[in-house]
Motif scaffolding. Structure first.
Motif, short mmCIF file in Angstrom:
data_model
loop_
_atom_site.label_atom_id
_atom_site.label_comp_id
_atom_site.label_asym_id
_atom_site.label_seq_id
_atom_site.Cartn_x
_atom_site.Cartn_y
_atom_site.Cartn_z
N ALA A 14 4.59 2.76 8.13
CA ALA A 14 4.04 2.78 6.67
C ALA A 14 5.13 2.75 5.65
CB ALA A 14 3.79 4.20 6.77
N ALA A 15 5.95 3.19 5.77
CA ALA A 15 7.76 3.12 4.51
C ALA A 15 7.60 1.29 4.71
CB ALA A 15 9.16 3.81 4.89
N TYR A 16 7.98 0.39 5.66
CA TYR A 16 8.05 -0.48 5.86
C TYR A 16 7.18 -1.50 5.33
CZ TYR A 16 8.00 -6.28 7.63
OH TYR A 16 7.81 -7.19 7.66
N PHE A 17 5.95 -1.15 4.80
CA PHE A 17 4.69 -1.98 4.64
C PHE A 17 4.68 -2.15 3.20
CE2 PHE A 17 2.04 -2.62 8.84
CZ PHE A 17 2.77 -4.00 9.03
N THR A 18 4.67 -0.42 2.95
CA THR A 18 4.81 -0.68 1.14
C THR A 18 5.96 -1.20 0.34
OG1 THR A 18 4.93 1.38 -0.14
CG2 THR A 18 6.35 1.98 1.09
N LYS A 19 7.22 -1.26 1.15
CA LYS A 19 8.09 -2.13 0.35
C LYS A 19 7.81 -3.75 0.54
CE LYS A 19 12.10 0.58 1.67
NZ LYS A 19 12.28 1.03 0.27
N GLN A 20 6.59 -4.05 1.55
CA GLN A 20 6.32 -5.21 1.40
C GLN A 20 5.22 -5.78 0.02
OE1 GLN A 20 8.40 -7.63 3.52
NE2 GLN A 20 8.49 -4.59 4.22
N THR A 21 5.27 -7.10 -0.31
CA THR A 21 4.63 -7.70 -1.35
C THR A 21 3.57 -8.30 -0.75
OG1 THR A 21 6.90 -8.88 -2.23
CG2 THR A 21 4.72 -8.76 -4.13
N GLY A 22 2.02 -7.66 -1.75
CA GLY A 22 0.96 -7.80 -1.52
C GLY A 22 0.47 -9.12 -1.66
N SER A 23 -0.29 -9.93 -1.35
CA SER A 23 -0.71 -11.12 -2.35
C SER A 23 -1.92 -11.31 -2.54
CB SER A 23 -0.89 -12.43 -0.85
OG SER A 23 -1.80 -11.43 -0.31
N GLN A 24 -2.20 -11.61 -3.61
CA GLN A 24 -2.52 -11.51 -4.85
C GLN A 24 -4.48 -12.55 -4.05
OE1 GLN A 24 -2.56 -9.48 -7.52
NE2 GLN A 24 -4.97 -9.78 -7.52
N GLN A 26 1.20 -1.10 -0.32
CA GLN A 26 0.27 -0.02 0.34
C GLN A 26 0.79 0.84 0.09
OE1 GLN A 26 -2.55 2.05 -1.01
NE2 GLN A 26 -4.24 0.16 -0.03
N HIS A 27 0.39 2.24 -0.42
CA HIS A 27 1.05 3.20 -0.65
C HIS A 27 1.68 4.19 0.98
CE1 HIS A 27 0.44 3.37 -5.00
NE2 HIS A 27 -0.79 3.26 -4.60
N ALA A 28 3.07 4.68 1.55
CA ALA A 28 3.27 4.53 2.46
C ALA A 28 2.36 6.43 2.75
CB ALA A 28 4.51 5.20 2.49
N GLY A 29 2.57 7.30 2.03
CA GLY A 29 1.10 8.24 2.03
C GLY A 29 0.09 7.97 2.65
N TYR A 30 -0.34 6.88 2.04
CA TYR A 30 -1.86 6.53 2.31
C TYR A 30 -2.19 5.92 3.43
CZ TYR A 30 -6.55 4.56 2.17
OH TYR A 30 -7.61 3.94 2.23
N ILE A 31 -0.73 4.86 4.04
CA ILE A 31 -0.82 4.47 5.15
C ILE A 31 -0.76 5.42 6.52
CG2 ILE A 31 0.25 2.11 6.38
CD1 ILE A 31 1.05 0.94 4.21
#
Length: 202
Positions: free
Chosen positions: A95-105, A56-61
């Protein structure tokens, strides 16, 4: 006309940009440990009622965390406790941590896919419901500059709840009431269909 206006508004918002404190993903990983209980260590929640944060986009989180802490436009008892002690920098780091993770489909329901695709891509002109694609893009990647979230792969149950919260007014932290105005014109059936389509979007 409503579609051309919405696209123009989205474009103007994107050009303005969103100011977000720079986050440190390494620091964020340590700070996000407690988030993992619900959202998964890598941001891919197992419970469909809780959103996936991975990618997810860091700014949004960061904005959502700040809104939960303020408690005026978006509130949740569980999240209120989680964000109470977080500083703006903590939020930016998480937010910076989560935005770098790969989202599952995810996967769309075969029964709802066609109806969901029609709403996502074309909206509902009779009701004045704008197409989701205008702000969230053809693949659901969102628009980080405008702070429009990534939707692709998100849990259908969570998207459904979010839209119903916008519709009921339980959640009012959207820009210029854009989501509230869209959701209030949608039926439960339409919301369920588009939420399912979004889950399988990529």
């Amino acid at each position: 006309m409503i579609y051309k206006t919405l696209i123009a508004v989205c474009a103007m918002i994107a050009l303005t940009g969103v100011s977000v404190a720079a986050g440190n993903a390494t620091a964020g990983k340590a700070k996000a440990v407690s988030c993992g209980g619900c959202h998964g260590a890598d941001g891919n929640s197992a419970n469909p009622s809780w959103p996936k944060l991975a990618g997810q986009h860091a700014g949004y989180i960061a904005k959502q965390l700040a809104d939960f802490k303020a408690g005026k436009k978006r509130s949740d008892p569980l999240m209120a406790g989680q964000v109470a002690s977080l500083s703006s920098q903590d939020m930016a780091d998480i937010a910076a941590y989560f935005t770098k993770q790969t989202g599952s489909q995810g996967a769309a329901s075969k029964k709802l896919a066609a109806a969901g695709a029609k709403l996502y891509r074309g909206g509902n002109k009779k009701k004045g419901v704008a197409a989701c694609i205008a702000c969230h893009g053809p693949t659901g990647a969102g628009n980080p500059a405008a702070n429009f979230p990534k939707l692709s792969g998100q849990h259908a149950a969570y998207v459904e709840k979010a839209m119903k919260d916008f519709r009921s007014g339980a959640r009012t932290n959207d820009m210029n009431k854009m989501m509230q105005n869209i959701a209030e014109k949608m039926s439960d059936k339409e919301i369920k269909a588009v939420a399912s389509y979004i889950s399988g979007l990529h």
